[in-house]
Scaffold this motif. Structure first.
Motif, PDB file in Angstrom:
ATOM      1  N   LEU A  11       0.826  -1.206   0.000  1.00 14.65           N
ATOM      2  CA  LEU A  11       0.000   0.000   0.000  1.00 14.65           C
ATOM      3  C   LEU A  11       0.863   1.259   0.000  1.00 14.65           C
ATOM      4  CD1 LEU A  11      -2.726  -1.169   2.534  1.00 14.65           C
ATOM      5  CD2 LEU A  11      -2.968  -0.987   0.047  1.00 14.65           C
ATOM      6  N   VAL A  12       1.869   1.288   0.861  1.00 10.26           N
ATOM      7  CA  VAL A  12       2.771   2.445   0.936  1.00 10.26           C
ATOM      8  C   VAL A  12       3.519   2.623  -0.386  1.00 10.26           C
ATOM      9  CG1 VAL A  12       4.840   3.359   2.075  1.00 10.26           C
ATOM     10  CG2 VAL A  12       2.967   2.411   3.442  1.00 10.26           C
ATOM     11  N   ASP A  13       4.001   1.520  -0.948  1.00  5.28           N
ATOM     12  CA  ASP A  13       4.712   1.585  -2.233  1.00  5.28           C
ATOM     13  C   ASP A  13       3.820   2.119  -3.352  1.00  5.28           C
ATOM     14  OD1 ASP A  13       7.039   0.638  -1.098  1.00  5.28           O
ATOM     15  OD2 ASP A  13       6.826  -1.407  -1.883  1.00  5.28           O
ATOM     16  N   ASN A  14       2.514   1.982  -3.184  1.00  4.35           N
ATOM     17  CA  ASN A  14       1.568   2.467  -4.186  1.00  4.35           C
ATOM     18  C   ASN A  14       0.944   3.808  -3.799  1.00  4.35           C
ATOM     19  OD1 ASN A  14       1.116   0.432  -6.534  1.00  4.35           O
ATOM     20  ND2 ASN A  14       1.490  -0.788  -4.706  1.00  4.35           N
ATOM     21  N   GLY A  15       1.617   4.531  -2.906  1.00  2.64           N
ATOM     22  CA  GLY A  15       1.233   5.906  -2.615  1.00  2.64           C
ATOM     23  C   GLY A  15       0.192   6.115  -1.543  1.00  2.64           C
ATOM     24  N   MET A  16      -0.169   5.072  -0.830  1.00  2.76           N
ATOM     25  CA  MET A  16      -1.169   5.226   0.228  1.00  2.76           C
ATOM     26  C   MET A  16      -0.471   5.492   1.555  1.00  2.76           C
ATOM     27  SD  MET A  16      -3.867   2.275  -0.972  1.00  2.76           S
ATOM     28  CE  MET A  16      -5.135   2.681   0.194  1.00  2.76           C
ATOM     29  N   GLU A  17      -1.154   6.205   2.430  1.00  4.55           N
ATOM     30  CA  GLU A  17      -0.636   6.508   3.764  1.00  4.55           C
ATOM     31  C   GLU A  17      -1.357   5.638   4.785  1.00  4.55           C
ATOM     32  OE1 GLU A  17      -0.895  10.143   7.026  1.00  4.55           O
ATOM     33  OE2 GLU A  17      -1.592  10.473   4.973  1.00  4.55           O
ATOM     34  N   LEU A  18      -0.601   4.918   5.609  1.00 10.62           N
ATOM     35  CA  LEU A  18      -1.215   4.084   6.639  1.00 10.62           C
ATOM     36  C   LEU A  18      -1.654   4.969   7.797  1.00 10.62           C
ATOM     37  CD1 LEU A  18       1.190   1.018   6.752  1.00 10.62           C
ATOM     38  CD2 LEU A  18      -0.824   1.379   5.333  1.00 10.62           C
ATOM     39  N   ILE A  19      -2.882   4.778   8.244  1.00 13.41           N
ATOM     40  CA  ILE A  19      -3.424   5.537   9.366  1.00 13.41           C
ATOM     41  C   ILE A  19      -3.485   4.668  10.614  1.00 13.41           C
ATOM     42  CG2 ILE A  19      -5.429   6.791  10.243  1.00 13.41           C
ATOM     43  CD1 ILE A  19      -6.201   7.341   7.338  1.00 13.41           C
ATOM     44  N   ASP A  20      -3.882   3.413  10.450  1.00 12.08           N
ATOM     45  CA  ASP A  20      -4.073   2.520  11.587  1.00 12.08           C
ATOM     46  C   ASP A  20      -3.868   1.082  11.127  1.00 12.08           C
ATOM     47  OD1 ASP A  20      -4.692   1.951  14.251  1.00 12.08           O
ATOM     48  OD2 ASP A  20      -6.578   3.068  14.211  1.00 12.08           O
ATOM     49  N   ARG A  21      -3.364   0.248  12.040  1.00 16.20           N
ATOM     50  CA  ARG A  21      -3.220  -1.185  11.770  1.00 16.20           C
ATOM     51  C   ARG A  21      -3.739  -1.966  12.961  1.00 16.20           C
ATOM     52  NH1 ARG A  21       2.571  -2.813   9.437  1.00 16.20           N
ATOM     53  NH2 ARG A  21       1.549  -4.823   9.521  1.00 16.20           N
ATOM     54  N   ASN A  22      -4.424  -3.050  12.664  1.00 16.86           N
ATOM     55  CA  ASN A  22      -4.953  -3.955  13.687  1.00 16.86           C
ATOM     56  C   ASN A  22      -5.773  -3.221  14.744  1.00 16.86           C
ATOM     57  OD1 ASN A  22      -1.900  -5.257  13.019  1.00 16.86           O
ATOM     58  ND2 ASN A  22      -3.688  -6.530  12.693  1.00 16.86           N
ATOM     59  N   TRP A  23      -6.625  -2.309  14.289  1.00 19.49           N
ATOM     60  CA  TRP A  23      -7.509  -1.580  15.203  1.00 19.49           C
ATOM     61  C   TRP A  23      -8.584  -2.535  15.716  1.00 19.49           C
ATOM     62  CZ3 TRP A  23     -12.771  -0.533  15.101  1.00 19.49           C
ATOM     63  CH2 TRP A  23     -13.220   0.394  16.042  1.00 19.49           C
ATOM     64  N   ARG A  24      -8.756  -2.534  17.022  1.00 23.81           N
ATOM     65  CA  ARG A  24      -9.717  -3.464  17.631  1.00 23.81           C
ATOM     66  C   ARG A  24     -10.745  -2.729  18.470  1.00 23.81           C
ATOM     67  NH1 ARG A  24      -6.969  -8.788  18.039  1.00 23.81           N
ATOM     68  NH2 ARG A  24      -4.849  -8.419  17.351  1.00 23.81           N
ATOM     69  N   CYS A  25     -11.914  -3.301  18.477  1.00 21.22           N
ATOM     70  CA  CYS A  25     -12.958  -2.907  19.417  1.00 21.22           C
ATOM     71  C   CYS A  25     -13.648  -4.201  19.835  1.00 21.22           C
ATOM     72  CB  CYS A  25     -13.926  -1.900  18.793  1.00 21.22           C
ATOM     73  SG  CYS A  25     -15.037  -2.591  17.540  1.00 21.22           S
ATOM     74  N   ARG A  26     -14.657  -4.097  20.648  1.00 20.78           N
ATOM     75  CA  ARG A  26     -15.289  -5.313  21.159  1.00 20.78           C
ATOM     76  C   ARG A  26     -15.994  -6.131  20.067  1.00 20.78           C
ATOM     77  NH1 ARG A  26     -20.830  -4.654  23.350  1.00 20.78           N
ATOM     78  NH2 ARG A  26     -21.640  -2.704  22.506  1.00 20.78           N
ATOM     79  N   HIS A  27     -16.199  -5.523  18.890  1.00 22.30           N
ATOM     80  CA  HIS A  27     -16.907  -6.206  17.804  1.00 22.30           C
ATOM     81  C   HIS A  27     -15.978  -6.879  16.801  1.00 22.30           C
ATOM     82  CE1 HIS A  27     -20.565  -4.448  19.288  1.00 22.30           C
ATOM     83  NE2 HIS A  27     -20.023  -3.252  19.206  1.00 22.30           N
ATOM     84  N   GLY A  28     -14.668  -6.616  16.910  1.00 19.39           N
ATOM     85  CA  GLY A  28     -13.749  -7.231  15.964  1.00 19.39           C
ATOM     86  C   GLY A  28     -12.541  -6.363  15.677  1.00 19.39           C
ATOM     87  N   GLU A  29     -11.919  -6.614  14.525  1.00 23.29           N
ATOM     88  CA  GLU A  29     -10.662  -5.951  14.174  1.00 23.29           C
ATOM     89  C   GLU A  29     -10.652  -5.530  12.711  1.00 23.29           C
ATOM     90  OE1 GLU A  29      -6.013  -7.238  13.540  1.00 23.29           O
ATOM     91  OE2 GLU A  29      -7.207  -8.337  14.996  1.00 23.29           O
ATOM     92  N   LEU A  30     -10.120  -4.340  12.475  1.00 23.75           N
ATOM     93  CA  LEU A  30      -9.825  -3.877  11.122  1.00 23.75           C
ATOM     94  C   LEU A  30      -8.334  -4.098  10.882  1.00 23.75           C
ATOM     95  CD1 LEU A  30     -11.749  -0.478  11.106  1.00 23.75           C
ATOM     96  CD2 LEU A  30     -12.360  -2.536   9.816  1.00 23.75           C
ATOM     97  N   ASP A  31      -7.989  -4.708   9.752  1.00 27.47           N
ATOM     98  CA  ASP A  31      -6.582  -4.998   9.477  1.00 27.47           C
ATOM     99  C   ASP A  31      -5.781  -3.720   9.252  1.00 27.47           C
ATOM    100  OD1 ASP A  31      -7.014  -7.747   9.705  1.00 27.47           O
ATOM    101  OD2 ASP A  31      -7.406  -7.969   7.557  1.00 27.47           O
TER     102      ASP A  31
END
Length: 117
Positions: free
Chosen positions: A18-38
Motif C-alpha cells: 500500500l505504501v509503495d503504491n502511494g497510500m498513507e497508513l493511518i491505523d493497523r490492527n484496530w480493535r474494538c469489542r466487535h472485531g478488528e480492522l486490518d
C-alpha cells in the motif's frame, strides 16, 4: 509456519504494498469489542478500510474469495465504529481487499482489489 505467523507476514507485505503504491497508513490492527480492522489507510482524500487475506495456497479457494458477504458486513460495521471513534469529517470511504498467496516455491503473489464492496 503457523496461521498467525502467515497472517502477520501477509499484513506486513500488504502494508508495504500500500505504501509503495502511494497510500498513507493511518491505523493497523484496530480493535474494538466487535472485531478488528486490518489496515486503515488514506488514498488521496479517501479513507480506505483494507481487509488482508493471506493463504499458503489456493486449494480451498483464493484469499479474496474468503471475504464473504457476512465478513463484508462486519467490516462495514467496524469501519463505522472506527469513524465514530475518530469523530473526523470523513466524507469519502472505500473498502479494499489485499489478497496474498505465499508458497514455499515462489515469491508472494499480492493482489490489491480496490473498492470491491
Amino acid at each position: 509456519m503457523s496461521n498467525q505467523e502467515l497472517g502477520a507476514r501477509g499484513e506486513a507485505l500488504a502494508a508495504l504494498h500500500l505504501v509503495d503504491n502511494g497510500m498513507e497508513l493511518i491505523d493497523r490492527n484496530w480493535r474494538c469489542r466487535h472485531g478488528e480492522l486490518d489496515i486503515v489507510a488514506r488514498d488521496g482524500d479517501v479513507t480506505v478500510f483494507v481487509e488482508v487475506k493471506t493463504r499458503s495456497g489456493i486449494g480451498f479457494g483464493t484469499p479474496a474469495e474468503s471475504v464473504t458477504y457476512t465478513k463484508q458486513q462486519r467490516i462495514r460495521r467496524l469501519a463505522l465504529a472506527w469513524l465514530d471513534e475518530r469523530g473526523g469529517p470523513w466524507v469519502r470511504i472505500r473498502f479494499d481487499v489485499v489478497a496474498i498467496v505465499m508458497t514455499d516455491e515462489c515469491d508472494p503473489a499480492v493482489s490489491h482489489l480496490r473498492g470491491v464492496f
